[in-house]
Design a protein around this motif. Structure first.
Motif, PDB file in Angstrom:
ATOM      1  N   ASP A  46      13.646  60.171  46.427  1.00 27.33           N
ATOM      2  CA  ASP A  46      14.845  60.648  47.124  1.00 27.33           C
ATOM      3  C   ASP A  46      15.453  61.835  46.381  1.00 27.33           C
ATOM      4  O   ASP A  46      15.949  62.778  46.998  1.00 27.33           O
ATOM      5  CB  ASP A  46      15.886  59.527  47.247  1.00 27.33           C
ATOM      6  CG  ASP A  46      15.463  58.427  48.194  1.00 27.33           C
ATOM      7  OD1 ASP A  46      14.560  58.657  49.023  1.00 27.33           O
ATOM      8  OD2 ASP A  46      16.027  57.312  48.093  1.00 27.33           O
ATOM      9  N   GLY A  47      15.404  61.792  45.055  1.00 30.58           N
ATOM     10  CA  GLY A  47      15.894  62.931  44.269  1.00 30.58           C
ATOM     11  C   GLY A  47      15.095  64.196  44.561  1.00 30.58           C
ATOM     12  O   GLY A  47      15.664  65.283  44.710  1.00 30.58           O
ATOM     13  N   LEU A  48      13.771  64.055  44.660  1.00 30.15           N
ATOM     14  CA  LEU A  48      12.929  65.196  45.013  1.00 30.15           C
ATOM     15  C   LEU A  48      13.259  65.706  46.415  1.00 30.15           C
ATOM     16  O   LEU A  48      13.343  66.924  46.649  1.00 30.15           O
ATOM     17  CB  LEU A  48      11.452  64.801  44.960  1.00 30.15           C
ATOM     18  CG  LEU A  48      10.813  64.674  43.594  1.00 30.15           C
ATOM     19  CD1 LEU A  48       9.407  64.115  43.719  1.00 30.15           C
ATOM     20  CD2 LEU A  48      10.784  66.020  42.901  1.00 30.15           C
ATOM     21  N   ASP A  49      13.432  64.778  47.344  1.00 27.19           N
ATOM     22  CA  ASP A  49      13.762  65.166  48.722  1.00 27.19           C
ATOM     23  C   ASP A  49      15.083  65.929  48.773  1.00 27.19           C
ATOM     24  O   ASP A  49      15.190  66.959  49.447  1.00 27.19           O
ATOM     25  CB  ASP A  49      13.845  63.929  49.620  1.00 27.19           C
ATOM     26  CG  ASP A  49      12.503  63.241  49.805  1.00 27.19           C
ATOM     27  OD1 ASP A  49      11.462  63.872  49.539  1.00 27.19           O
ATOM     28  OD2 ASP A  49      12.505  62.068  50.213  1.00 27.19           O
ATOM     29  N   ILE A  50      16.075  65.432  48.055  1.00 26.45           N
ATOM     30  CA  ILE A  50      17.387  66.093  48.049  1.00 26.45           C
ATOM     31  C   ILE A  50      17.271  67.483  47.428  1.00 26.45           C
ATOM     32  O   ILE A  50      17.840  68.458  47.933  1.00 26.45           O
ATOM     33  CB  ILE A  50      18.442  65.217  47.333  1.00 26.45           C
ATOM     34  CG1 ILE A  50      18.773  64.009  48.212  1.00 26.45           C
ATOM     35  CG2 ILE A  50      19.697  66.018  47.012  1.00 26.45           C
ATOM     36  CD1 ILE A  50      19.650  62.967  47.544  1.00 26.45           C
ATOM     37  N   GLY A  51      16.518  67.588  46.346  1.00 29.45           N
ATOM     38  CA  GLY A  51      16.319  68.897  45.722  1.00 29.45           C
ATOM     39  C   GLY A  51      15.652  69.886  46.669  1.00 29.45           C
ATOM     40  O   GLY A  51      16.052  71.058  46.766  1.00 29.45           O
ATOM     41  N   THR A  52      14.636  69.435  47.376  1.00 31.81           N
ATOM     42  CA  THR A  52      13.943  70.299  48.331  1.00 31.81           C
ATOM     43  C   THR A  52      14.862  70.687  49.483  1.00 31.81           C
ATOM     44  O   THR A  52      14.885  71.851  49.910  1.00 31.81           O
ATOM     45  CB  THR A  52      12.685  69.581  48.873  1.00 31.81           C
ATOM     46  OG1 THR A  52      11.850  69.222  47.771  1.00 31.81           O
ATOM     47  CG2 THR A  52      11.913  70.470  49.821  1.00 31.81           C
ATOM     48  N   LEU A  53      15.637  69.731  49.965  1.00 31.52           N
ATOM     49  CA  LEU A  53      16.555  70.032  51.074  1.00 31.52           C
ATOM     50  C   LEU A  53      17.667  70.970  50.629  1.00 31.52           C
ATOM     51  O   LEU A  53      18.090  71.855  51.394  1.00 31.52           O
ATOM     52  CB  LEU A  53      17.124  68.738  51.655  1.00 31.52           C
ATOM     53  CG  LEU A  53      16.127  67.895  52.452  1.00 31.52           C
ATOM     54  CD1 LEU A  53      16.711  66.516  52.754  1.00 31.52           C
ATOM     55  CD2 LEU A  53      15.709  68.605  53.732  1.00 31.52           C
ATOM     56  N   LEU A  54      18.143  70.812  49.400  1.00 32.58           N
ATOM     57  CA  LEU A  54      19.168  71.745  48.898  1.00 32.58           C
ATOM     58  C   LEU A  54      18.607  73.158  48.808  1.00 32.58           C
ATOM     59  O   LEU A  54      19.303  74.139  49.092  1.00 32.58           O
ATOM     60  CB  LEU A  54      19.700  71.277  47.542  1.00 32.58           C
ATOM     61  CG  LEU A  54      20.656  70.088  47.580  1.00 32.58           C
ATOM     62  CD1 LEU A  54      20.977  69.609  46.169  1.00 32.58           C
ATOM     63  CD2 LEU A  54      21.936  70.455  48.329  1.00 32.58           C
ATOM     64  N   TRP A  55      17.336  73.281  48.416  1.00 32.88           N
ATOM     65  CA  TRP A  55      16.689  74.591  48.371  1.00 32.88           C
ATOM     66  C   TRP A  55      16.617  75.190  49.775  1.00 32.88           C
ATOM     67  O   TRP A  55      16.794  76.397  49.956  1.00 32.88           O
ATOM     68  CB  TRP A  55      15.294  74.441  47.756  1.00 32.88           C
ATOM     69  CG  TRP A  55      14.489  75.685  47.845  1.00 32.88           C
ATOM     70  CD1 TRP A  55      14.541  76.768  47.028  1.00 32.88           C
ATOM     71  CD2 TRP A  55      13.524  75.986  48.859  1.00 32.88           C
ATOM     72  NE1 TRP A  55      13.663  77.727  47.459  1.00 32.88           N
ATOM     73  CE2 TRP A  55      13.021  77.273  48.589  1.00 32.88           C
ATOM     74  CE3 TRP A  55      13.033  75.302  49.969  1.00 32.88           C
ATOM     75  CZ2 TRP A  55      12.060  77.882  49.372  1.00 32.88           C
ATOM     76  CZ3 TRP A  55      12.069  75.904  50.752  1.00 32.88           C
ATOM     77  CH2 TRP A  55      11.588  77.173  50.449  1.00 32.88           C
TER      78      TRP A  55
END
Length: 182
Positions: free
Chosen positions: A98-107
């Motif tokens: 989920d942390g990776l997903d959030i990071g990608t979505l923030l990008w």
């Protein structure tokens, strides 16, 4: 009394939790949520593997289909692990994912992204699922935690219920008895 409750505690340490009952009703609510999250993760992983192009278009990040497929594979493995006996690891891997997903979505949540609204909605959904994942992982880990302890020392055990001294010479006595001559 069923067979499991009779023999379920034979190979367990005294500090281990006792098997009181088994079956679907034996699961705690957090274990049931963990199971549902495991199935959700498998379904989401399959969607990310199969429809990575559509997801990339919907989020305004064309060319990132490979990343989405990799995230799908990660979701599948997390889901399978969440359904296994080691569900704590599966749940914590979901939290990390989920942390990776959030990071990608923030990008992807850039001003020049024409699908910025879709990315914002995805961020809200992933944040909600992250909260559920985090709370479930904490509860399941606390419920199934085993305290850190020293390994048990079995060096003083012989494997004979009455000890070694009680069995010394028994084989010779058996061979010399009249019943063994037949």
């Amino acid at each position: 009394m069923n067979m499991l409750s009779k023999f379920g505690n034979l190979s367990r340490r005294p500090s281990d939790p006792k098997v009181v009952k088994s079956g679907p009703k034996a699961l705690a609510p957090s274990d049931m949520v963990a199971r549902k999250l495991g199935w959700f993760s498998i379904a989401l992983g399959m969607v990310e593997l199969i429809a990575s192009e559509r997801i990339a278009r919907a989020l305004g990040i064309p060319g990132k289909e490979g990343v989405i497929r990799a995230y799908g594979a990660r979701e599948l493995s997390s889901g399978i692990l969440s359904l296994s006996a080691d569900r704590q690891s599966g749940l914590w891997s979901r939290v990390a994912g989920d942390g990776l997903d959030i990071g990608t979505l923030l990008w992807a949540f850039r001003h020049d992204n024409p699908k910025r609204d879709n990315v914002g909605l995805a961020l809200v959904l992933v944040a909600g699922v992250t909260l559920i994942d985090l709370l479930t992982a904490q509860k399941v880990s606390a419920r199934h935690a085993r305290g850190r302890r020293q390994p048990q020392d079995f060096s003083n055990r012989s494997g004979f219920p009455r000890g070694l001294e009680a069995v010394r010479g028994l084989a010779r006595k058996d061979m010399s008895s009249p019943a063994s001559q037949n």
